[in-house]
Design a protein around this motif. Structure first.
Motif, short mmCIF file in Angstrom:
data_model
loop_
_atom_site.label_atom_id
_atom_site.label_comp_id
_atom_site.label_asym_id
_atom_site.label_seq_id
_atom_site.Cartn_x
_atom_site.Cartn_y
_atom_site.Cartn_z
N VAL A 1 43.01 -15.48 -78.72
CA VAL A 1 43.12 -15.54 -80.17
C VAL A 1 44.60 -15.81 -80.45
N ALA A 2 44.90 -17.03 -80.92
CA ALA A 2 46.30 -17.43 -81.10
C ALA A 2 46.63 -17.46 -82.59
N PHE A 3 47.60 -16.64 -82.99
CA PHE A 3 48.04 -16.62 -84.37
C PHE A 3 49.24 -17.55 -84.51
N GLU A 4 49.03 -18.65 -85.24
CA GLU A 4 50.10 -19.61 -85.50
C GLU A 4 50.92 -19.98 -84.25
N PRO A 5 50.25 -20.51 -83.22
CA PRO A 5 51.02 -20.95 -82.05
C PRO A 5 52.03 -22.00 -82.48
N GLY A 6 53.27 -21.88 -81.97
CA GLY A 6 54.33 -22.72 -82.50
C GLY A 6 54.79 -23.81 -81.56
N SER A 7 54.55 -23.62 -80.26
CA SER A 7 55.00 -24.64 -79.30
C SER A 7 54.27 -24.41 -77.98
N GLY A 8 54.62 -25.21 -77.00
CA GLY A 8 53.99 -25.04 -75.68
C GLY A 8 52.55 -25.51 -75.64
N PHE A 9 52.22 -26.53 -76.48
CA PHE A 9 50.86 -27.10 -76.42
C PHE A 9 50.75 -27.91 -75.14
N ILE A 10 50.03 -27.40 -74.16
CA ILE A 10 49.94 -28.08 -72.87
C ILE A 10 48.74 -29.01 -72.85
N LEU A 11 48.97 -30.19 -72.33
CA LEU A 11 47.94 -31.23 -72.28
C LEU A 11 48.00 -31.90 -70.91
N PRO A 12 46.90 -32.59 -70.52
CA PRO A 12 46.90 -33.20 -69.18
C PRO A 12 47.95 -34.29 -69.05
N GLU A 13 48.58 -34.35 -67.90
CA GLU A 13 49.53 -35.43 -67.59
C GLU A 13 48.87 -36.77 -67.90
N GLY A 14 49.63 -37.64 -68.53
CA GLY A 14 49.09 -38.97 -68.85
C GLY A 14 48.26 -39.02 -70.13
N GLU A 15 48.02 -37.87 -70.73
CA GLU A 15 47.21 -37.86 -71.96
C GLU A 15 47.96 -37.23 -73.13
N LEU A 16 49.29 -37.32 -73.09
CA LEU A 16 50.07 -36.66 -74.13
C LEU A 16 50.07 -37.48 -75.42
N PRO A 17 49.84 -36.82 -76.54
CA PRO A 17 50.01 -37.52 -77.83
C PRO A 17 51.50 -37.76 -78.08
N GLU A 18 51.79 -38.53 -79.11
CA GLU A 18 53.20 -38.82 -79.41
C GLU A 18 53.92 -37.58 -79.92
N GLU A 19 55.22 -37.58 -79.70
CA GLU A 19 56.07 -36.54 -80.26
C GLU A 19 55.93 -36.55 -81.78
N MET A 20 56.18 -35.40 -82.40
CA MET A 20 56.03 -35.30 -83.86
C MET A 20 57.35 -34.86 -84.49
N PRO A 21 58.05 -35.80 -85.12
CA PRO A 21 59.29 -35.41 -85.80
C PRO A 21 58.98 -34.65 -87.10
N SER A 22 59.87 -33.71 -87.44
CA SER A 22 59.74 -32.98 -88.71
C SER A 22 61.14 -32.66 -89.22
N ALA A 23 61.22 -32.14 -90.42
CA ALA A 23 62.51 -31.77 -91.00
C ALA A 23 63.17 -30.65 -90.20
N ALA A 24 62.40 -29.97 -89.34
CA ALA A 24 62.95 -28.87 -88.54
C ALA A 24 63.09 -29.25 -87.07
N GLY A 25 63.02 -30.53 -86.77
CA GLY A 25 63.15 -30.95 -85.38
C GLY A 25 61.87 -31.60 -84.89
N THR A 26 61.91 -32.04 -83.64
CA THR A 26 60.78 -32.79 -83.08
C THR A 26 59.93 -31.89 -82.18
N LEU A 27 58.64 -31.90 -82.42
CA LEU A 27 57.71 -31.12 -81.59
C LEU A 27 57.16 -32.00 -80.48
N ARG A 28 57.30 -31.52 -79.24
CA ARG A 28 56.84 -32.31 -78.09
C ARG A 28 55.70 -31.58 -77.37
#
Lengths: 360, 360
Positions: free
Chosen positions: B234-261
């Protein structure tokens, strides 16, 4: 007596024995359930530091922002039908509220033992330690290898050997847990900052009894000079911060582990300590003469200073007592009296003191 | 019905109402006593670092000494007649086990609420935080003024104004307690170190449910890849560390608070997450379009990434669900769902999930 009466009598005796065993089990911290009326946590004391300037929500720098630090963190539990005075437990150096929880060998610590005995219990993480980590003063943290020094200085033995009579379980996992109870300062140690936060805590809790361990001895005495709600102090192996009236300081005490210095306070502050009952406990394996054994010699002078301190309190009409446990037949205690193998026996000593002073 | 029968009936109704009120009070975290079968604490995981050389008891230096660090610290309570699976609660950035205790405005937090609901509860201080402060890697701690940034970033409002609908009490003391729940890292943040210690914890507890908050999202997913004893997250507002399979990563997401990878892991690890039920909750006041409001825009991309992540899990046969609370009519939640004013309503959502998945 008829055989039926004999059966009834032995049944009654068996029931009485069971009841008594259950009561003992409860008193002695076994698996009887605990009934908690209320539990929770909060921060208290501390300061707020503000950086000059104007905060920009969308381009934040330090400018115009505040920092809350130097508070303590408390976790409390109140049993059902609690006694009037709570017990506040303040840990020593390199420790946290963890000191009073489960022992290193997995038994109940003073937190749960005194809850079972009916006291509300407050466990403290002092300012700049543990969960109260926000310090208003910077610090550099280094992984400092102190395990062997701790083994010696906390009188578990002379590394790698345990003292023959030591009240410390010898399973490797016990020592592992003991070493992992260590947690560093996150800012400079400051007895004034700690005792300010502790006085704020006692403002919040109302009248209570303070248990201090080791380095907390000093901040503990200072807390009692700052808050009239400290109604008694039980000090386990106070290690430093022996405060005495200005102009009445005994000589410094050199030892193989360094020199112990008494600390001066105004007479008016010292006299506040003469108004409450104080008891101090020290464990076993103290040298009687100066020795080059550093881990032990360290404690020789602390015990000697504590004796002078108790005399000074009592000379001014106070009520302080020092119990060197081997002198009352309790052997083998380390520096961590509250989690030693005989911690229930130590708790009984404390309960007797609290009863004598009508604090329970 | 005779008048006597009517009296008896209304007495019965009154008793039934009282009983139901008591049950509700209990469920809803009021002043009903808690019966605790067992409570205690321990350290788990971590490493031992040894300095070469020979230890000299009477002239100690680093030589030949060891240092125990990078473990986590756990405090646990087991209620009477406990449910089979314990809940392990892992805090987020700048926080400790304190996150789940009393709320900033003084009500019961998830620790006590879920104890009342029959679950054994483990509160964690992760490696290099709080009472688990011993880090094998050095750190420099500075009092960094972040209060206003936290107010914005944790979506209490836009400093100094609260969001109109915010589920956060507006008494100054509430904000004071909130700011004082902050405690710093005592070593570099390391999701690998944290998840190693968490996996060791689950080895010790056996099968259980993991609650993660904010930054703990990432170490939480990693823990489930390292221990089969994690039976749900049960994850309450997970903020980072979204792990995905190698080779299947979505694009980085820029925001006003920095880029989420997103973060890459081997497919075999990712697939382990498809074997357990996972639920993710996010609160209110997220922008729907990119904005220069830093505190909010930060969460726009995290929510978007979490949606992609849930899709990726489910595409491979997993059982992940994302609940954006405003979409189910629950409004005003900050980043700290578990201590917001409506935290009992959030707990009910979680209880319903646990019941659906037969985890209670």
């Amino acid at each position: 007596m008829s055989s039926r009466n004999r059966s009834a009598a032995s049944l009654l005796a068996a029931v009485a024995m069971l009841a008594s065993t259950a009561a003992m089990a409860d008193q002695n911290g076994s698996s009887e359930p605990l009934t908690i009326q209320e539990q929770g946590s909060f921060a208290v004391g501390g300061t707020v530091v503000e950086t000059p300037g104007t905060y920009n929500n969308n381009n934040p720098t330090a400018e115009g922002q505040t920092f809350h630090g130097d508070h303590l963190s408390a976790f409390y539990q109140v049993p059902q039908n609690p006694k009037a005075l709570p017990i506040v437990m303040l840990h020593g150096a390199y420790q946290s509220g963890r000191s009073w929880e489960t022992t290193s060998d997995g038994r109940e610590g003073f937190q749960t033992i005194f809850l079972r005995r009916g006291f509300p219990v407050y466990l403290i993480d002092q300012p700049r330690r543990g969960r109260a980590g926000n310090s208003t003063v910077a610090a550099a943290l280094e992984p400092t290898p102190f395990d062997q020094l701790f083994f010696d200085q906390f009188r578990i033995g002379k590394w790698p050997n345990y003292f023959d009579n030591v009240q410390f379980d010898r399973k490797p996992e016990t020592l592992n847990q003991f070493f992992r109870s260590v947690t560093p300062n996150t800012g400079p140690y400051d007895a004034g900052v700690i005792s300010d936060a502790m006085a704020a805590l006692f403002d919040k809790t109302g009248p209570g009894v303070l248990f201090s361990h080791s380095q907390a001895g000093g901040p503990g005495w200072l807390t009692a000079t700052k808050s009239e709600n400290v109604k008694a102090i039980v000090a386990f192996e106070p290690g430093s911060g022996f405060i005495l009236p200005e102009g009445e300081l005994p000589e410094e005490m050199p030892s193989a582990a360094g020199t112990l210095r008494p600390e001066a306070v105004p007479l008016a502050d010292f006299e506040k300590l003469t108004r409450i009952p104080i008891i101090i406990y020290y464990g076993d394996n103290f040298p009687t003469e100066p020795t080059s054994e550093r881990g032990q010699d360290n404690w020789r002078v602390r015990l000697a200073m504590a004796k002078l301190w108790v005399e000074a309190i009592n000379k001014r009409g106070g009520d302080a007592r020092l119990v060197h446990l081997p002198e009352v037949g309790i052997r083998g205690n380390t520096h961590f009296l509250m989690s030693d193998l005989n911690n229930l026996e130590i708790a009984d000593q404390v309960s007797q003191f609290l009863a004598e002073k009508k604090l329970d």
